[in-house]
Write a protein that holds these residues in place. Sequence first.
Motif: not given
Length: 275
Positions: A32-46, A235-241
Amino acid sequence: MRTNEEIVRILIDEKNKQNLSISELARRVDMAKSAISRYFNFSREFPLNRADDFARVLGISTEYLLGISEDEIPNKTKKQSPIVEEINKISSQLEEPRQKIVLNTATNQLDEQNQEKKRLSFFSNKVDFDKISNIVPYDHNKEGYAPVIGEIAAGTPILCEQNFEGMRPVYGKYAGRDDVFWLRVKGESMETEIHDGSFALILQDPDLSEGSIGAIRFIDDNEATLKCIFYEYDENGYPLRLRLEPLNPNYPIQYADEYNPAKIEGRLVKVEQDY
């Protein structure tokens, strides 16, 4: 081993060198694009277990990305399987046109495998408006009309003749487009901003940002609703819900998941109220 920040900065640098958008990178790594955006703005661990995917897409080694030697990479395959070796052996003997057939077949199999990994698929396909009869043809040079969708017929897609109530004018930048439709709002869950009986203009857009208002259709009962959309991932960045929040605090939060599947039909871009 590199820190999370160092890993992400390498990913950003490599992405920029190749002029890749986040959307394109997300498509290539099947995330998901939103998941990668979180990694790139350091709000979530890669997620380190996705390092191989990102490295492959960006044309760098996993060892370089993580800053470790090959022996230190957990669960890394040191040797190709006999099947892969046999495929490579046979493919190397084929002429180029036949090698392309092997590559296309392998690519299709990988796409199917990646789709099977996803817990959910929230996004609807673009609708063919030609399947709805009696729609006024769009003219991109003047103001236009869009179909009005009212009560949703059981067991049918949201945009089909059974749900079609007529046409409504569209003005401004959305006039003349073939990817918009009006949804007649039912209920008071989005009060005080969106009233019962008003008309919501929906743009077919699967790339909804966190907190944006979208039209969601629940598959089991075919009911369409407007809600603020939030994504929840594993935890793997896949959509859960999907978490669907109303604006009216008197209404409960809803969830779309594998037990209550739903599709995002589009993004709210305009609301009109007839008096």
